[in-house]
Design a protein around this motif. Sequence first.
Motif, PDB file in Angstrom:
ATOM      1  N   LEU A 180      -9.900  -2.739  -1.929  1.00 14.35           N
ATOM      2  CA  LEU A 180      -9.431  -3.165  -3.242  1.00 14.35           C
ATOM      3  C   LEU A 180      -9.191  -4.668  -3.301  1.00 14.35           C
ATOM      4  O   LEU A 180      -9.337  -5.286  -4.364  1.00 14.35           O
ATOM      5  CB  LEU A 180      -8.141  -2.419  -3.610  1.00 14.35           C
ATOM      6  CG  LEU A 180      -8.286  -0.922  -3.869  1.00 14.35           C
ATOM      7  CD1 LEU A 180      -6.926  -0.287  -4.100  1.00 14.35           C
ATOM      8  CD2 LEU A 180      -9.198  -0.654  -5.068  1.00 14.35           C
ATOM      9  N   SER A 181      -8.807  -5.255  -2.179  1.00 18.46           N
ATOM     10  CA  SER A 181      -8.544  -6.693  -2.167  1.00 18.46           C
ATOM     11  C   SER A 181      -9.819  -7.529  -2.028  1.00 18.46           C
ATOM     12  O   SER A 181      -9.808  -8.726  -2.325  1.00 18.46           O
ATOM     13  CB  SER A 181      -7.589  -7.046  -1.023  1.00 18.46           C
ATOM     14  OG  SER A 181      -8.164  -6.716   0.234  1.00 18.46           O
ATOM     15  N   GLU A 182     -10.926  -6.913  -1.596  1.00 17.91           N
ATOM     16  CA  GLU A 182     -12.158  -7.652  -1.367  1.00 17.91           C
ATOM     17  C   GLU A 182     -13.248  -7.346  -2.378  1.00 17.91           C
ATOM     18  O   GLU A 182     -14.311  -7.975  -2.335  1.00 17.91           O
ATOM     19  CB  GLU A 182     -12.698  -7.341   0.041  1.00 17.91           C
ATOM     20  CG  GLU A 182     -11.771  -7.790   1.163  1.00 17.91           C
ATOM     21  CD  GLU A 182     -12.261  -7.350   2.516  1.00 17.91           C
ATOM     22  OE1 GLU A 182     -13.334  -6.691   2.552  1.00 17.91           O
ATOM     23  OE2 GLU A 182     -11.598  -7.648   3.524  1.00 17.91           O
ATOM     24  N   GLY A 234      -1.642 -11.705  10.731  1.00 19.49           N
ATOM     25  CA  GLY A 234      -1.961 -11.705  12.145  1.00 19.49           C
ATOM     26  C   GLY A 234      -1.325 -10.580  12.933  1.00 19.49           C
ATOM     27  O   GLY A 234      -1.490 -10.500  14.158  1.00 19.49           O
ATOM     28  N   ASP A 235      -0.586  -9.693  12.249  1.00 21.58           N
ATOM     29  CA  ASP A 235       0.056  -8.574  12.932  1.00 21.58           C
ATOM     30  C   ASP A 235      -0.976  -7.496  13.266  1.00 21.58           C
ATOM     31  O   ASP A 235      -2.036  -7.400  12.643  1.00 21.58           O
ATOM     32  CB  ASP A 235       1.155  -7.972  12.046  1.00 21.58           C
ATOM     33  CG  ASP A 235       2.273  -8.965  11.759  1.00 21.58           C
ATOM     34  OD1 ASP A 235       2.480  -9.856  12.605  1.00 21.58           O
ATOM     35  OD2 ASP A 235       2.917  -8.853  10.698  1.00 21.58           O
ATOM     36  N   GLU A 236      -0.626  -6.688  14.238  1.00 28.40           N
ATOM     37  CA  GLU A 236      -1.514  -5.597  14.632  1.00 28.40           C
ATOM     38  C   GLU A 236      -1.521  -4.505  13.578  1.00 28.40           C
ATOM     39  O   GLU A 236      -0.473  -4.123  13.058  1.00 28.40           O
ATOM     40  CB  GLU A 236      -1.069  -5.017  15.976  1.00 28.40           C
ATOM     41  CG  GLU A 236      -2.018  -3.973  16.531  1.00 28.40           C
ATOM     42  CD  GLU A 236      -1.548  -3.416  17.862  1.00 28.40           C
ATOM     43  OE1 GLU A 236      -2.388  -3.199  18.752  1.00 28.40           O
ATOM     44  OE2 GLU A 236      -0.330  -3.199  18.004  1.00 28.40           O
ATOM     45  N   THR A 237      -2.691  -4.015  13.246  1.00 30.44           N
ATOM     46  CA  THR A 237      -2.826  -2.940  12.271  1.00 30.44           C
ATOM     47  C   THR A 237      -2.658  -1.585  12.954  1.00 30.44           C
ATOM     48  O   THR A 237      -2.630  -1.484  14.179  1.00 30.44           O
ATOM     49  CB  THR A 237      -4.187  -3.007  11.572  1.00 30.44           C
ATOM     50  OG1 THR A 237      -5.225  -2.830  12.550  1.00 30.44           O
ATOM     51  CG2 THR A 237      -4.375  -4.355  10.883  1.00 30.44           C
ATOM     52  N   ASP A 247      -4.270  -8.013  11.200  1.00 28.03           N
ATOM     53  CA  ASP A 247      -4.208  -8.329   9.784  1.00 28.03           C
ATOM     54  C   ASP A 247      -4.678  -9.763   9.555  1.00 28.03           C
ATOM     55  O   ASP A 247      -4.226 -10.687  10.237  1.00 28.03           O
ATOM     56  CB  ASP A 247      -2.774  -8.154   9.265  1.00 28.03           C
ATOM     57  CG  ASP A 247      -2.696  -8.225   7.753  1.00 28.03           C
ATOM     58  OD1 ASP A 247      -2.704  -9.346   7.215  1.00 28.03           O
ATOM     59  OD2 ASP A 247      -2.621  -7.163   7.103  1.00 28.03           O
ATOM     60  N   SER A 248      -5.583  -9.938   8.589  1.00 28.78           N
ATOM     61  CA  SER A 248      -6.165 -11.258   8.357  1.00 28.78           C
ATOM     62  C   SER A 248      -5.164 -12.261   7.801  1.00 28.78           C
ATOM     63  O   SER A 248      -5.320 -13.463   7.999  1.00 28.78           O
ATOM     64  CB  SER A 248      -7.362 -11.141   7.393  1.00 28.78           C
ATOM     65  OG  SER A 248      -6.948 -10.561   6.160  1.00 28.78           O
TER      66      SER A 248
END
Length: 317
Positions: free
Chosen positions: A140-142, A41-44, A37-38
């Motif tokens: 959606l966020s980008e 930093g957690d693993e997706t 996750d940008s």
Amino acid sequence: MYKKTTYKQFNFYRMKNLRLLLRLSESFTYADLPTKDSETGDETIAGFIPRLHSAMKRAIIAALVIYFIQSIIRTLTTRGLMYNGWYYLDLSASPTFELIQITQVITTFHLLGMFFGPIYLFALLACIGCTQFEKISGFLSEIEKEYMTMDVWARSENQKQLNNCIRLHQDTTKYLSLLEKNVNTMVCGVFLCLLTGLCSTAFSLVMSWGDYTDMSQAVLTYCLYLGLLFCYCRIGTITSEKYESVRDAAWASDWVGAPLPYQRCILFIIAKSNQEFYFTAGKFVSVSHDTMMSMINQSFSFFMFLLTMKDKSDGKA
């Protein structure tokens, strides 16, 4: 004849839905998604899927090694069976004792396959659906929508991508709904077995109180049941959270004042995501952390009740 035909039709229906689920899962792509996750930093979920197979294999090996070591020590010290049972035979004589032990070893492999096989398939299919929600939330966020008129937006590449995003959201929701429809009966049976196992190990722990070999076996079995229960409930909770994250990402996309086609698409996603989704066990309870805590509380209450009754019985004696 009627019962046999009905059973075959039921199996055909279940296999047909399973093949449809596998075909739908093959249409989803997640290899191009980030593994971290940008922001946090957690693993997706996309990063976890490649490790799912090795994690399940290590869990099975660890369960086998720990349980077999404990069983070997128990057999050498007390000449007891891996599983307590009542037989018509004289277990103290050879080769009856060895043959019974071999059958119980085979039973152990059968039980591990029965418990770990469904959870692996369930976790894999659910995680594939979660990756698609991560893909939608990331888009959606980008998305770029500032300083665009309605005519320009309608002809832009972003509008086409947003339309594809809506289609992907509909396909993913349909996919997870079909998955829930097919696994809720299986999960209900697993939860009943796990709840029975938790209470049975609590009973075994109380009845073997003072015998540390039998107590350790009961504790290990309880931890195994608890781990399986956690896996099911954790998957259900993550799926519900990822489903809701699409709504949150759509709402946070600053859609107020955007071109009307974009607003319609965002409102459609929000309205669709407002409908709660969660896996269920037989349509009775949700597969979530709340259900897990309820089952743990019930097993602990049963354990404390048995322990209290045992103390009273020992006091009277």
